[in-house]
Each structure stands twice: as C-alpha cells, then as structure tokens.
Design an enzyme around this catalytic site. Structure first.
Site, PDB file in Angstrom:
ATOM      1  N   ARG A 197     -35.698 -49.196 -13.219  1.00  0.00           N
ATOM      2  CA  ARG A 197     -34.402 -49.135 -14.027  1.00  0.00           C
ATOM      3  C   ARG A 197     -34.114 -48.057 -14.755  1.00  0.00           C
ATOM      4  NH1 ARG A 197     -29.323 -48.600 -14.984  1.00  0.00           N
ATOM      5  NH2 ARG A 197     -28.725 -47.924 -16.574  1.00  0.00           N
ATOM      6  N   HIS A 211     -29.657 -61.152 -22.738  1.00  0.00           N
ATOM      7  CA  HIS A 211     -29.647 -60.677 -21.535  1.00  0.00           C
ATOM      8  C   HIS A 211     -29.258 -59.865 -20.713  1.00  0.00           C
ATOM      9  CE1 HIS A 211     -26.886 -61.051 -18.074  1.00  0.00           C
ATOM     10  NE2 HIS A 211     -26.759 -61.964 -18.573  1.00  0.00           N
ATOM     11  N   THR A 228     -29.840 -61.041 -13.320  1.00  0.00           N
ATOM     12  CA  THR A 228     -30.638 -61.334 -13.091  1.00  0.00           C
ATOM     13  C   THR A 228     -31.537 -61.135 -12.574  1.00  0.00           C
ATOM     14  OG1 THR A 228     -29.062 -63.103 -15.380  1.00  0.00           O
ATOM     15  CG2 THR A 228     -31.821 -62.578 -14.897  1.00  0.00           C
ATOM     16  N   LYS A 274     -12.126 -74.473  -3.148  1.00  0.00           N
ATOM     17  CA  LYS A 274     -11.678 -74.367  -1.379  1.00  0.00           C
ATOM     18  C   LYS A 274     -11.277 -75.589  -1.795  1.00  0.00           C
ATOM     19  CE  LYS A 274     -14.247 -74.163   1.283  1.00  0.00           C
ATOM     20  NZ  LYS A 274     -14.644 -73.048   2.488  1.00  0.00           N
ATOM     21  N   LYS A 317     -19.107 -63.951 -18.735  1.00  0.00           N
ATOM     22  CA  LYS A 317     -18.443 -64.804 -17.323  1.00  0.00           C
ATOM     23  C   LYS A 317     -18.092 -66.098 -18.013  1.00  0.00           C
ATOM     24  CE  LYS A 317     -22.666 -64.080 -15.415  1.00  0.00           C
ATOM     25  NZ  LYS A 317     -22.596 -62.692 -15.796  1.00  0.00           N
TER      26      LYS A 317
HETATM   27  N1  LIG Z   1     -19.495 -55.940 -11.793  1.00  0.00           N
HETATM   28  C1  LIG Z   1     -19.173 -56.882 -11.654  1.00  0.00           C
HETATM   29  N2  LIG Z   1     -18.417 -57.440 -10.935  1.00  0.00           N
HETATM   30  C2  LIG Z   1     -18.129 -58.710 -10.685  1.00  0.00           C
HETATM   31  N3  LIG Z   1     -19.496 -60.066 -11.087  1.00  0.00           N
HETATM   32  C3  LIG Z   1     -20.604 -59.521 -12.359  1.00  0.00           C
HETATM   33  C4  LIG Z   1     -20.071 -58.094 -12.683  1.00  0.00           C
HETATM   34  N4  LIG Z   1     -21.974 -58.189 -12.802  1.00  0.00           N
HETATM   35  C5  LIG Z   1     -21.903 -59.179 -12.950  1.00  0.00           C
HETATM   36  N5  LIG Z   1     -21.710 -59.614 -12.192  1.00  0.00           N
HETATM   37  C6  LIG Z   1     -21.684 -61.158 -11.638  1.00  0.00           C
HETATM   38  O1  LIG Z   1     -22.686 -62.168 -12.597  1.00  0.00           O
HETATM   39  C7  LIG Z   1     -23.162 -62.427 -11.839  1.00  0.00           C
HETATM   40  C8  LIG Z   1     -24.604 -62.329 -12.206  1.00  0.00           C
HETATM   41  O2  LIG Z   1     -24.953 -63.171 -13.658  1.00  0.00           O
HETATM   42  S1  LIG Z   1     -26.176 -62.914 -14.616  1.00  0.00           S
HETATM   43  O3  LIG Z   1     -27.572 -63.087 -13.564  1.00  0.00           O
HETATM   44  O4  LIG Z   1     -25.950 -63.547 -15.681  1.00  0.00           O
HETATM   45  N6  LIG Z   1     -26.397 -61.317 -15.313  1.00  0.00           N
HETATM   46  C9  LIG Z   1     -25.551 -60.308 -14.891  1.00  0.00           C
HETATM   47  O5  LIG Z   1     -24.407 -60.586 -15.180  1.00  0.00           O
HETATM   48  C10 LIG Z   1     -26.164 -58.931 -15.134  1.00  0.00           C
HETATM   49  C11 LIG Z   1     -27.855 -58.674 -14.523  1.00  0.00           C
HETATM   50  S2  LIG Z   1     -28.066 -57.285 -15.226  1.00  0.00           S
HETATM   51  C12 LIG Z   1     -26.404 -56.360 -15.449  1.00  0.00           C
HETATM   52  C13 LIG Z   1     -26.231 -55.797 -15.793  1.00  0.00           C
HETATM   53  N7  LIG Z   1     -26.154 -54.651 -15.617  1.00  0.00           N
HETATM   54  C14 LIG Z   1     -25.786 -52.780 -16.016  1.00  0.00           C
HETATM   55  C15 LIG Z   1     -26.466 -52.618 -16.568  1.00  0.00           C
HETATM   56  C16 LIG Z   1     -25.147 -50.787 -16.680  1.00  0.00           C
HETATM   57  C17 LIG Z   1     -23.691 -50.798 -16.203  1.00  0.00           C
HETATM   58  O6  LIG Z   1     -23.048 -50.325 -16.045  1.00  0.00           O
HETATM   59  C18 LIG Z   1     -23.650 -52.164 -15.929  1.00  0.00           C
HETATM   60  C19 LIG Z   1     -24.243 -53.545 -15.671  1.00  0.00           C
HETATM   61  S3  LIG Z   1     -24.034 -55.165 -15.373  1.00  0.00           S
HETATM   62  N8  LIG Z   1     -25.346 -57.848 -15.585  1.00  0.00           N
HETATM   63  C20 LIG Z   1     -23.753 -61.582 -10.848  1.00  0.00           C
HETATM   64  O7  LIG Z   1     -23.196 -62.660  -8.890  1.00  0.00           O
HETATM   65  C21 LIG Z   1     -22.133 -61.794 -10.370  1.00  0.00           C
HETATM   66  O8  LIG Z   1     -21.216 -62.770 -10.273  1.00  0.00           O
END
Ligand SMILES: Nc1ncnc2c1ncn2[C@@H]1O[C@H](COS(=O)(=O)NC(=O)c2csc(-c3nc4ccc(O)cc4s3)n2)[C@@H](O)[C@H]1O
Length: 545
Positions: free
Chosen positions: A217, A244, A342, A442, A528
């Site tokens: 990262r 988070h 995550t 569904k 979310k």
């Molecule tokens: N951009 C997106 N579009 C649609 N869905 C998205 C998404 N990001 C996460 N999700 C959803 O969250 C789920 C995961 O949820 S979670 O476990 O809570 N983890 C996260 O949502 C998670 C962990 S790290 C992270 C990010 N880091 C970043 C760093 C820079 C930047 O510009 C943007 C981002 S997003 N997101 C995914 O499976 C997906 O379903």
C-alpha cells in the site's frame, strides 16, 4: 485461453523498498521531522496542529516504552478511538517494534468489543477519553487485558496512564532518539494489523495484515498513476474512520508521503466545505453516502475549491450519475474511485488518473491480478461478462486469525481471494462492480442488485439516501424492498417512490416489498448499507401491510 482472462496490474512506478513497514515509516518520519514546522496532522474541529517532528519523537519514545513494558513481536495492542491527533502514535510505535495492532470500531457496544477482543486477546488497550468507559467495563471481563492507556489525555485518570504518563513511566531515563532504531523482522510473516470483517458470510473475523501487505500500500499510494505525487505539505482532508482499513491504510500512506492531513472525527457539511477552502485542500476521500449528499447540497457554490484536484470515493457502490454530478459541481477533471476489502489491505482496483471511465471503479493496481469467475461453473470469464471477482497478490491478507476454515473458504490453494462481489471488466480492463454476491436479491431466480435500485432512488431530487434489500416472499423467493430518506420538508408517498423505480427498471427490480420512510439508512463505518439490519426492518414493515 484462460491465462488471457487473468488481468494483471502494471509494474510499480517505484521498486518495492526494503524493510518492514515500521522501518519504512521510521525513515519517512525522520526525513519530514527535519523540515522545520512541517505539519503532519490538523484537527479540523479544533484547528490544533501536530508536527512531523512531534510524531517522530513521541513514536520513538513510545516504542521504547512498549518494549520496556514487556511487549514484543508476539504481543498485540488494541486501538479503540474516534479519529483524533493521537490515534496513530501507538499504531506507528507498534509498527517500529513488530507489535501487532488490532483496531476496533469506536462505536461498538461492549458485546461487539468482547467478540472482537476474544479473537485477538490484546494485552494493552489504547483508547480515547470518549471510549474509556466502555473499554474499562470490557477490561473487567477479560483477564488478558493488562492495562489501558488513554491516548488523548496526558496524565490519565482512574488509575490508568495517559500517553505522556505512560511514556514517562516506561521510557528509558537516558533515552536518546539518536540511538533508537526500529526492529528488523520477517516482513512477510510478521502481522502488523488485525482488522475485522464478516468476509462473505457470518460474524466478524480477524483479518491478519502483514508488514509486507502494508508496504505494498505504501508503494501504491505514491504511484503517479494510482496514487498521489510525493510533495510534502500537500493538504489532504479525510473524514474516513481510521479504525477501518479504508481510513487506516490511506492515512498511514499519507504520512509516508509527508502530507498535511486535516482530519475530522464527525462529518459536518459546512465545516467540511470550509476546511476544503481554507486549507486549500488538493485531495479528499469520501464514501458514496457523502458523494450523494454533495450531489444535492445547496452549499457548494458558496466556497472556493480552486485548489482541489481530486475527490476519491470508495467503500461502497457509487453510481455514475452521482459521480458525474459531483465532478461537475466541484469542477474536477474526474472523480477517482477505489475498491477494496478488509481482506485486501487497501484498494486493489483504482481509477488510473490518465484513463477514467464513467461508472468504473478502476483498474488492477501494480503487482496484483484479478479474474472474473462464472459462479455457476467456475470458468474464468472474458470482458463484459459478470461473474465473481477474485484477486491475487501481496496485499491479500495472511488469513483470518485462528480460523483456518474461514481462511480456506475465501482464499484457494493458489492464493486467489474470492471477493463475494459480482463485477465485469470492459475491453480495456476497467472494472465495474455490480453488487455484493451475498446481498444480491434472487427474484424468481433472477439476480437483482440492490445497488442498482439504490442508484435509481438516489436520482430522485427529494431522496437523499436509500437502502434496498431482498425480503422473503413465499411466491417469488425474495422481493426487493426499499427504505428512503427524504430531503428536509419533502413529502412523497410509497406509490410515488415505487412508480419512480418502475418507470426506470425492469419488473423484477420493482419494489414489490414496499417502501419505508426513515430518518437514516442503517450503514457501516464506510457507508455500506447494513443489509441484514435493513432486511429485519423491512420484513417487519411488509408483514404489517
Ligand atoms: N468502490 C467500491 N465500489 C463498490 N463496492 C465497494 C467499493 N469499495 C468497497 N466496496 C464493497 O465493500 C466490500 C468490502 O468491505 S470492507 O471489508 O468493509 N472493506 C472496504 O470497504 C475497504 C477496505 S480498504 C477500502 C478502500 N481503500 C481505498 C483507498 C483509496 C481509495 O481511493 C478508495 C479506497 S476503498 N475499502 C467489498 O466487497 C465491496 O462489496
């Protein structure tokens, strides 16, 4: 053939640097500490500043204190705090010496905290004044917690240390920062963080993030295509929860770049916009809920955002309509999207700044690979064919803490992590997320993506937020149901909302499960929709009708 349908990210712009994440962070902070008056963090609410010099000195002394307290590479500390100026001090000190950090949601109830701590068994809890009461109650029930340190209180209270008194008590009396060095250890195996995620199913599990995961990262956040230029003092504004992964690993990355990070612990629209203007912010992170708020805000035109180069959204689905409205309102060339789990440390798909596609959440980041798999037969799919998204590469977690079964259920023997998301990529390898597999509705066997219906609802001028989920229906299996939040003073009937959707989507996506009007949609820390909670609310609502 199959190999052609595996998409690889490009080579990293900079070669991956040596050392642990702690050594890389130490080297960066030591450099920026030499720049007189170089500000690392500003509290957007109080305007208080913390210099890189301050962070460097305190984290080295705190690392020495943690070692003298008896912690080492087999130890775990917990951080339970809202966003504040002190949050990263124990985090960085732990990185220097290889102590594992587990980060828990500061809004969690005692019940949820007990569940999380039972997975990681931290010996020291670093909390804030605001979370102290809950942490103290939890400590009385868990014998493995040896002490509590209150990070935003110098001298502590109720028999527990503050950060300064902990350091005064445990740091070598003859400590000389010139002689301090971070420890060296195997960065591929040493666990830097345990974060919590329900993964594709079930209760929260402990996601083990290694030092190697984290340095990937650190590399990507400096990549000219996927990250930011490394110009110390660049002003960044963030309101993303540090606890988070989204907030934790973006902010740690910003610190390795020497940015001036203006932080907020709570979103307030006017203050956010005022900070963007007053600190001449160049880049800011948002979650889609806030993107939607800014798409409809009446305040934007009152401020000067001429310095703003980038808005980046992530954490949840962002509709291309909302993205485009926000881009125009802030007069930006593009809105960057990032997608991560995550389980993938940080964003694994990011909008490349030279190649933006409406509605896409970006391309595969350097040193990683992605594939889309047909969920009915496991075949790897080509472009424009929706399937489950899988990833491989060195940001993929080490596994779930003490849970080999859940780990092997999500990471296969070849190291591919299944995301639980349905997506496709276009001919130029830009990815489009359709929705989360487990939240897919569904309806008579058809898959209905709640995010698609939410995107339509958010286009209604009087709707400022929306949540959709499938509720059980004896006839159709599941039927889509919605909850909406109306703009202040606006009135809509259930039929008007239903017709708004029916007028734009095919019959399987119609809101047969009804519409409920709420003051807010249940959501998690990165915006979310909490679909389980929503489903309970809407199922009850439906049964009363
Ligand atoms: N951009 C997106 N579009 C649609 N869905 C998205 C998404 N990001 C996460 N999700 C959803 O969250 C789920 C995961 O949820 S979670 O476990 O809570 N983890 C996260 O949502 C998670 C962990 S790290 C992270 C990010 N880091 C970043 C760093 C820079 C930047 O510009 C943007 C981002 S997003 N997101 C995914 O499976 C997906 O379903």
């Amino acid at each position: 053939m199959e190999h052609e349908n595996i998409l690889f990210g490009p080579k990293p712009f900079y070669p991956i640097a040596d050392g642990t994440a702690g050594e890389q962070m130490y080297d960066a902070l030591k450099e920026y500490a030499k720049i007189a008056g170089c500000i690392a963090l500003t509290d957007g609410h109080t305007k208080e500043n913390v210099l890189y010099e301050d962070i460097f000195k305190v984290t080295c002394r705190l690392a020495n204190s943690l070692t003298n307290y008896g912690l080492d590479t087999n130890s775990t500390i917990a951080i339970c705090s809202e966003n504040n100026l002190q949050f990263f001090l124990p985090v960085i000190a732990a990185l220097y010496i290889g102590v594992t950090v587990t980060s828990v949601n500061d809004k969690y109830s005692e019940r949820e905290l007990l569940h999380n701590f039972d997975i990681t068994k931290p010996s020291v809890i670093f909390c804030s004044v605001q979370t102290f009461k809950r942490i103290l109650t939890v400590k009385t029930k868990l014998k493995y917690i040896k002490t509590i340190v209150i990070i935003n209180h110098n001298n502590g209270f109720q028999g527990y240390h503050g950060l300064n008194s902990f350091i005064s008590n445990y740091c070598d009396s003859d400590f000389d920062i010139k002689n301090f060095k971070p420890n060296s250890f195997d960065r591929s195996n040493q666990i830097a963080f345990v974060m919590y995620s329900s993964g594709t199913t079930g209760l929260a599990k402990g996601v083990m993030i290694s030092h190697k995961n984290l340095i990937l990262r650190f590399s990507i956040c400096k990549d000219p295509t996927f990250g930011n230029q490394i110009n110390p003092t660049t002003p960044i504004l963030t309101v993303i929860p540090f606890q988070h992964s989204f907030g934790m690993f973006t902010t740690l990355g910003y610190l390795t770049c020497g940015f001036r990070i203006i932080i907020m612990h709570t979103f307030e629209e006017r203050l956010f916009l005022q900070l963007l203007q007053d600190y001449k912010v160049e880049s800011t992170l948002l979650v889609p809920t806030l993107m939607s708020l800014f798409a409809k805000s009446s305040l934007i035109e009152n401020y000067d955002f001429s310095h703003l180069k980038e808005i980046a959204s992530g954490g949840a689905p962002l509709s291309k309509e909302i993205s485009e409205i926000v881009r125009k309102r802030f007069t930006l060339d593009f809105v960057r999207q990032g997608y991560g789990l995550t389980e993938t440390t940080s964003a694994i798909l990011i909008t490349p700044d030279t190649d933006v596609r409406a509605g896409s959440t970006g391309k595969v980041v350097p040193l990683h690979a992605a594939k889309v798999v047909d969920i009915s037969n496991g075949r790897i799919l080509g472009p424009n064919q929706p399937g489950e998204l899988y990833f491989k590469g060195d940001m993929i977690m080490k596994g779930y803490c003490n849970n080999a079964e859940a780990t092997s259920a999500i990471i296969d023997k070849d190291g591919w992590l299944r995301s639980g998301d349905i997506a496709y990529y276009d001919e130029d390898a830009h990815f489009y997320i359709i929705d989360r597999l487990k939240s897919l509705i569904k309806y008579k066997g058809f898959q209905v993506a709640p995010a698609e219906i939410e995107a339509v609802l958010l286009e209604h001028p009087d709707i400022i937020d929306a949540g959709v989920t499938g509720i059980d229906d004896e006839h159709a299996g599941q039927i889509p149901a919605a909850a909406v939040v109306l703009k202040k003073g606006k009135q809509l009937t259930e039929d008007v909302v239903k017709n708004f959707v029916s007028g734009q989507l095919s019959p399987m996506k119609w809101l047969r499960g009804g519409v409920r009007f709420l003051d807010e949609i249940p959501k998690g820390p990165t915006g979310k929709v909490d679909r389980e909670h929503l489903k309970e609310m809407l199922q009850k609502h439906k049964s009363k009708l």
